[in-house]
Design an enzyme around this catalytic site. Structure first.
Site: not given
Ligand code: PGA
Length: 249
Positions: A9, A11, A95, A97, A167, A173, A213
């Site tokens: 991904n 991003k 996701h 985010e 996730e 991240g 991560s």
């Protein structure tokens, strides 16, 4: 059994030129990868370059989001129909985010998942708890709510075509990867929810990826757990060598 899926991904990273350079370096490194699926989900503007570069290779291309519906007066949006038309195979849905910065909720995740399936894309539906939720002991309740709202209303036939990504938001991240044991525990819980709703055969068949991560040096430990069927990789998917090492785990 379940074929592992290693998905990147990107991003909001990489221009079309950078995308071309990535694939020039990456494809030869994974050309021999057998018994696994690999995918890259770049930003929309890089899809054409990525699709052309990956054509005929063992790497599938996906988008990071889609709008429900086929077309319409929806300024700034891209539909599953459009993504399928240019050759995308996958699309990320829900996701963290998107949930955090764009207000996506379970109802939206469900309608986007349904739209992806309607147009023949494989949705990778993301779930996961925040740090505060883990610390207060509500990880399972959060996963259940996300599963019940975003996936349980699918038909059995629809559900059979999705991929789930677990996730934990605190691991995305941050460099704080969940331990293989923590991840496996959440995966087993999700697989149990699938068994309850869709039956044991479906629970055995569904692929559940771990994300947060994932790096070349921790992927093997995660993949050694029976309930972890692959990885959704952010930062470490931006570098061709690093993502190739993950695909070739
Ligand atoms: P990360 O991102 O690998 O950079 O933690 C994972 C993701 O957001 O899918």
């Amino acid at each position: 059994m379940r074929t592992p899926l290693l998905a990147g991904n990107w991003k909001m990273y990489k221009t079309p030129q950078e995308t071309q350079a990535f694939f020039d370096a990456f494809l030869p490194l994974v050309a021999g990868a057998a018994g696994r699926d690999a995918a890259i989900c770049p930003p929309y503007i890089d899809l054409a370059v990525a699709l052309a570069a990956a054509a005929g290779s063992n790497v599938g291309i996906g988008a990071q989001n889609l709008a429900a519906g086929k077309e319409g007066a929806m300024t700034g949006e891209i539909s599953g129909h459009m993504l399928k038309t240019i050759g995308c195979k996958y699309v990320l849905v829900g996701h963290s985010e998107r949930r955090q910065f764009f207000g996506e909720n379970e109802a939206g995740v469900l309608s986007k998942t349904q739209a992806a399936l309607e147009y023949g894309l494989t949705p990778i539906v993301c779930v996961g708890e925040l740090l505060a939720q883990r610390e207060s002991g509500s990880t399972e309740a959060v996963l259940k709510q996300q599963f019940d709202g975003g996936m349980a209303p699918l038909s059995a036939e629809q559900f059979a075509k999705i991929v789930i990504a677990y996730e934990p938001v605190w691991a995305i991240g941050t460099g704080k990867v969940a331990t293989p044991e923590q991840a496996a525990e959440a995966h087993a819980y999700i697989r149990g929810l699938v068994a309850e709703k869709f039956g044991n055969a479906q629970a055995l068949a569904i692929r559940i990826l771990y994300g947060g991560s994932v790096k070349p040096d921790n992927v093997a430990g995660l993949m050694s757990k029976g309930d972890i069927d692959g990885a959704l990789v952010g930062g470490a998917s931006l570098d061709p060598k690093s993502f190739a090492a993950i695909v070739n785990f």
